[in-house]
Design an enzyme around this catalytic site. Structure first.
Site, PDB file in Angstrom:
ATOM      1  N   ARG A  92       8.467   8.298   3.831  1.00  0.00           N
ATOM      2  CA  ARG A  92       7.237   8.518   4.579  1.00  0.00           C
ATOM      3  C   ARG A  92       7.537   9.298   5.848  1.00  0.00           C
ATOM      4  O   ARG A  92       7.310  10.473   5.947  1.00  0.00           O
ATOM      5  CB  ARG A  92       6.588   7.174   4.923  1.00  0.00           C
ATOM      6  CG  ARG A  92       5.942   6.521   3.738  1.00  0.00           C
ATOM      7  CD  ARG A  92       5.699   5.067   3.950  1.00  0.00           C
ATOM      8  NE  ARG A  92       6.946   4.311   3.948  1.00  0.00           N
ATOM      9  CZ  ARG A  92       7.027   3.002   3.883  1.00  0.00           C
ATOM     10  NH1 ARG A  92       5.924   2.290   3.873  1.00  0.00           N
ATOM     11  NH2 ARG A  92       8.187   2.395   3.867  1.00  0.00           N
ATOM     12  N   SER A 130       2.701  -1.842   3.205  1.00  0.00           N
ATOM     13  CA  SER A 130       2.063  -3.089   2.775  1.00  0.00           C
ATOM     14  C   SER A 130       1.784  -4.014   3.961  1.00  0.00           C
ATOM     15  O   SER A 130       0.773  -4.725   3.975  1.00  0.00           O
ATOM     16  CB  SER A 130       2.954  -3.812   1.768  1.00  0.00           C
ATOM     17  OG  SER A 130       3.183  -2.994   0.653  1.00  0.00           O
TER      18      SER A 130
HETATM   19  P1  ADP Z   1       6.616  -1.387   2.220  1.00  0.00           P
HETATM   20  O1  ADP Z   1       6.651  -2.872   2.415  1.00  0.00           O
HETATM   21  O2  ADP Z   1       7.162  -0.616   3.390  1.00  0.00           O
HETATM   22  O3  ADP Z   1       5.326  -0.859   1.713  1.00  0.00           O
HETATM   23  P2  ADP Z   1       8.245  -1.486  -0.235  1.00  0.00           P
HETATM   24  O4  ADP Z   1       9.539  -2.205  -0.146  1.00  0.00           O
HETATM   25  O5  ADP Z   1       7.212  -2.135  -1.062  1.00  0.00           O
HETATM   26  O6  ADP Z   1       7.731  -1.084   1.173  1.00  0.00           O
HETATM   27  O7  ADP Z   1       8.491   0.015  -0.726  1.00  0.00           O
HETATM   28  C1  ADP Z   1       9.080   0.386  -1.910  1.00  0.00           C
HETATM   29  C2  ADP Z   1       9.319   1.857  -1.895  1.00  0.00           C
HETATM   30  O8  ADP Z   1       8.082   2.546  -1.778  1.00  0.00           O
HETATM   31  C3  ADP Z   1      10.166   2.371  -0.720  1.00  0.00           C
HETATM   32  O9  ADP Z   1      10.939   3.452  -1.177  1.00  0.00           O
HETATM   33  C4  ADP Z   1       9.151   2.835   0.270  1.00  0.00           C
HETATM   34  O10 ADP Z   1       9.662   3.843   1.107  1.00  0.00           O
HETATM   35  C5  ADP Z   1       8.105   3.396  -0.656  1.00  0.00           C
HETATM   36  N1  ADP Z   1       6.790   3.411  -0.048  1.00  0.00           N
HETATM   37  C6  ADP Z   1       6.098   2.383   0.488  1.00  0.00           C
HETATM   38  N2  ADP Z   1       4.908   2.789   0.965  1.00  0.00           N
HETATM   39  C7  ADP Z   1       4.853   4.120   0.732  1.00  0.00           C
HETATM   40  C8  ADP Z   1       3.901   5.147   1.035  1.00  0.00           C
HETATM   41  N3  ADP Z   1       2.791   4.896   1.698  1.00  0.00           N
HETATM   42  N4  ADP Z   1       4.188   6.402   0.643  1.00  0.00           N
HETATM   43  C9  ADP Z   1       5.353   6.674   0.005  1.00  0.00           C
HETATM   44  N5  ADP Z   1       6.296   5.780  -0.283  1.00  0.00           N
HETATM   45  C10 ADP Z   1       6.051   4.524   0.074  1.00  0.00           C
END
Ligand code: ADP
Length: 163
Positions: A92, A130
């Protein structure tokens, strides 16, 4: 021809439109994509493993080559078990970079046959995570543009009796 299997690991607590953007991109590039819930993360999740799986599955119906999995332990071991040669991570902002760089190089050191690939979402999702969505939902904010309908409903239910 060898089929390329990619893992997309994360907490997915819950899945957001940012995650879905990355899944869509990955689905068009790889033969199989496994959205993989990491169960040993230091984050304390709001949703159980089953709840997170249910929300992801609801959104995967339109992608025939995408499935959901979960793992405890080392991601590269799970990749070996699933015969996956690619790990996908979403990038991001610059703030993601340092941690992702460290993880990718560590994983490559311990398992050189697995390659980490980074994808950028549509710019409208670059600030989304999230945690932000959960905070908004807890205070009854509008989350329609951040998560799919089913997830919105689940978040509303979770916070119904709070506040
Ligand atoms: P978060 O809790 O930050 O949403 P996750 O652990 O669920 O993160 O994220 C899993 C993967 O998805 C990671 O590689 C994270 O960088 C990516 N990710 C999370 N949100 C986004 C977004 N808005 N756009 C792109 N990639 C994302």
């Amino acid at each position: 021809m060898k089929k390329i299997i990619a893992l997309y690991p994360g907490t997915f607590d819950p899945i957001t439109n940012g995650h879905l953007d990355i899944i869509e991109r990955a689905s068009s590039l790889f033969d199989r994509v496994i959205v993989t819930i990491a169960l040993n993360s230091s984050k304390k999740p709001l949703f159980s493993e089953d709840e997170r799986k249910e929300m992801i599955l609801q959104e995967l119906k339109k992608h025939k080559n995408v499935e959901v999995g979960a793992f405890r332990g080392l991601l590269v071991e799970y990749a070996k078990k699933k015969k996956a040669s690619v790990i996908i991570r979403g990038l991001r902002a610059i703030s993601d970079y340092e941690y992702e760089f460290q993880m990718a190089l560590t994983n490559r050191k311990i398992s050189p046959e697995v390659t980490t690939m980074f994808m950028m979402p549509n710019e409208k999702y670059t600030y989304l995570n999230s945690t932000l969505v959960k905070e908004l939902a807890a205070f009854k904010g509008n989350i329609k543009c951040f998560v799919p309908k089913f997830v919105e409903k689940k978040l509303r239910e979770k916070f119904k009796n709070r506040l």
